[in-house]
Design a protein around this motif. Structure first.
Motif, PDB file in Angstrom:
ATOM      1  N   GLY A  75       0.918  -1.013   0.068  1.00 39.93           N
ATOM      2  CA  GLY A  75      -0.082   0.165   0.087  1.00 39.93           C
ATOM      3  C   GLY A  75       0.871   1.272  -0.072  1.00 39.93           C
ATOM      4  N   ILE A  76       1.901   1.217   0.785  1.00 39.01           N
ATOM      5  CA  ILE A  76       2.719   2.328   0.919  1.00 39.01           C
ATOM      6  C   ILE A  76       3.325   2.742  -0.579  1.00 39.01           C
ATOM      7  N   ILE A  77       4.059   1.597  -1.159  1.00 43.40           N
ATOM      8  CA  ILE A  77       4.611   1.642  -2.329  1.00 43.40           C
ATOM      9  C   ILE A  77       3.400   2.366  -3.369  1.00 43.40           C
ATOM     10  N   VAL A  78       2.485   1.496  -3.395  1.00 44.78           N
ATOM     11  CA  VAL A  78       1.425   2.075  -4.551  1.00 44.78           C
ATOM     12  C   VAL A  78       0.970   3.602  -4.268  1.00 44.78           C
ATOM     13  N   GLY A  79       0.756   3.945  -3.037  1.00 47.85           N
ATOM     14  CA  GLY A  79       0.634   5.245  -2.775  1.00 47.85           C
ATOM     15  C   GLY A  79       1.649   6.327  -3.097  1.00 47.85           C
ATOM     16  N   VAL A  80       2.993   5.800  -3.010  1.00 46.46           N
ATOM     17  CA  VAL A  80       4.119   6.613  -3.265  1.00 46.46           C
ATOM     18  C   VAL A  80       4.119   6.752  -4.739  1.00 46.46           C
ATOM     19  N   LEU A  82       1.779   6.333  -6.845  1.00 48.47           N
ATOM     20  CA  LEU A  82       0.544   7.251  -7.498  1.00 48.47           C
ATOM     21  C   LEU A  82       0.584   8.583  -7.179  1.00 48.47           C
ATOM     22  N   LEU A  83       1.021   8.955  -6.163  1.00 46.89           N
ATOM     23  CA  LEU A  83       1.275  10.603  -5.630  1.00 46.89           C
ATOM     24  C   LEU A  83       2.317  10.983  -6.262  1.00 46.89           C
ATOM     25  N   THR A  84       3.399  10.430  -6.702  1.00 47.75           N
ATOM     26  CA  THR A  84       4.516  11.232  -7.287  1.00 47.75           C
ATOM     27  C   THR A  84       4.321  11.047  -8.814  1.00 47.75           C
ATOM     28  N   GLY A  85       3.388  10.179  -9.465  1.00 52.59           N
ATOM     29  CA  GLY A  85       3.149  10.073 -10.885  1.00 52.59           C
ATOM     30  C   GLY A  85       4.289   9.656 -11.608  1.00 52.59           C
ATOM     31  N   ILE A  86       5.059   8.769 -10.824  1.00 54.25           N
ATOM     32  CA  ILE A  86       6.317   8.003 -11.379  1.00 54.25           C
ATOM     33  C   ILE A  86       5.758   6.787 -12.014  1.00 54.25           C
ATOM     34  N   GLY A  87       4.759   6.418 -11.985  1.00 56.48           N
ATOM     35  CA  GLY A  87       4.103   5.367 -12.731  1.00 56.48           C
ATOM     36  C   GLY A  87       3.872   5.639 -14.164  1.00 56.48           C
ATOM     37  N   LEU A  88       3.081   6.662 -14.559  1.00 59.58           N
ATOM     38  CA  LEU A  88       3.001   7.152 -15.887  1.00 59.58           C
ATOM     39  C   LEU A  88       4.066   7.435 -16.500  1.00 59.58           C
ATOM     40  N   LYS A  89       5.189   8.135 -15.719  1.00 53.94           N
ATOM     41  CA  LYS A  89       6.405   8.390 -16.427  1.00 53.94           C
ATOM     42  C   LYS A  89       7.266   7.174 -16.896  1.00 53.94           C
ATOM     43  N   VAL A  90       7.223   6.043 -15.950  1.00 51.80           N
ATOM     44  CA  VAL A  90       7.770   4.985 -16.657  1.00 51.80           C
ATOM     45  C   VAL A  90       7.054   4.204 -17.557  1.00 51.80           C
ATOM     46  N   ALA A  91       5.705   4.192 -17.344  1.00 46.92           N
ATOM     47  CA  ALA A  91       4.962   3.497 -18.694  1.00 46.92           C
ATOM     48  C   ALA A  91       5.164   4.446 -19.956  1.00 46.92           C
TER      49      ALA A  91
END
Length: 140
Positions: A75-80, A82-91
């Motif tokens: 949960g902490i990892i997913v929250g970080v 999502l909040l930082t937006g790094i998921g979309l940047k990596v994708a």
């Protein structure tokens, strides 16, 4: 085989409670109560006693600790992410790097997931072997 058919009563109870439009959580609680009552009135040496009930609750709580730690970390990892937006940047970076090739994007995503997930098997024993006050997730 039909001697223990009474063990299906809690399953029938949860279906009944759901059918009369109780919430799933309330239905589960009532079905657990029915299961405990069935366990206490069943014949034979496997009858549930008050002491056995508390031992089962204790064992369940001890078993849930590892799952709770893993869920908290995830949960902490997913929250970080999502909040930082790094998921979309990596994708977006993976799609750009693959040049729009879907198969290459899939392979690169697989490799990235393997690399990012390698630390998890190491973290779980470390966090579960130390007292809660020693690891950074103790505030939860």
């Amino acid at each position: 085989m039909l001697r223990k058919i009474y063990l299906l009563i809690p399953i029938a109870a949860i279906i009944f409670f759901l059918a009369i439009n109780l919430s799933p959580i309330r239905s589960a609680i009532y079905a657990i109560i029915v299961a405990v009552i069935i366990g206490m009135i069943q014949p034979g040496p496997n009858r549930l006693t008050i002491r056995g009930l508390f031992e089962a609750l204790e064992n369940g709580a001890r078993s849930a600790i590892g799952v709770a730690i893993a869920c908290t970390a995830a949960g902490i990892i997913v929250g970080v992410i999502l909040l930082t937006g790094i998921g979309l940047k990596v994708a977006n970076g993976l799609v750009d790097l693959a040049g729009g090739n879907v198969f290459l994007t899939l392979v690169m995503t697989m490799v990235a997931s393997l690399i990012l997930g390698m630390w998890e098997p190491l973290l779980r024993p470390i966090m579960s072997s130390h007292p809660p006050s020693l690891h950074p997730l103790s505030f939860i």
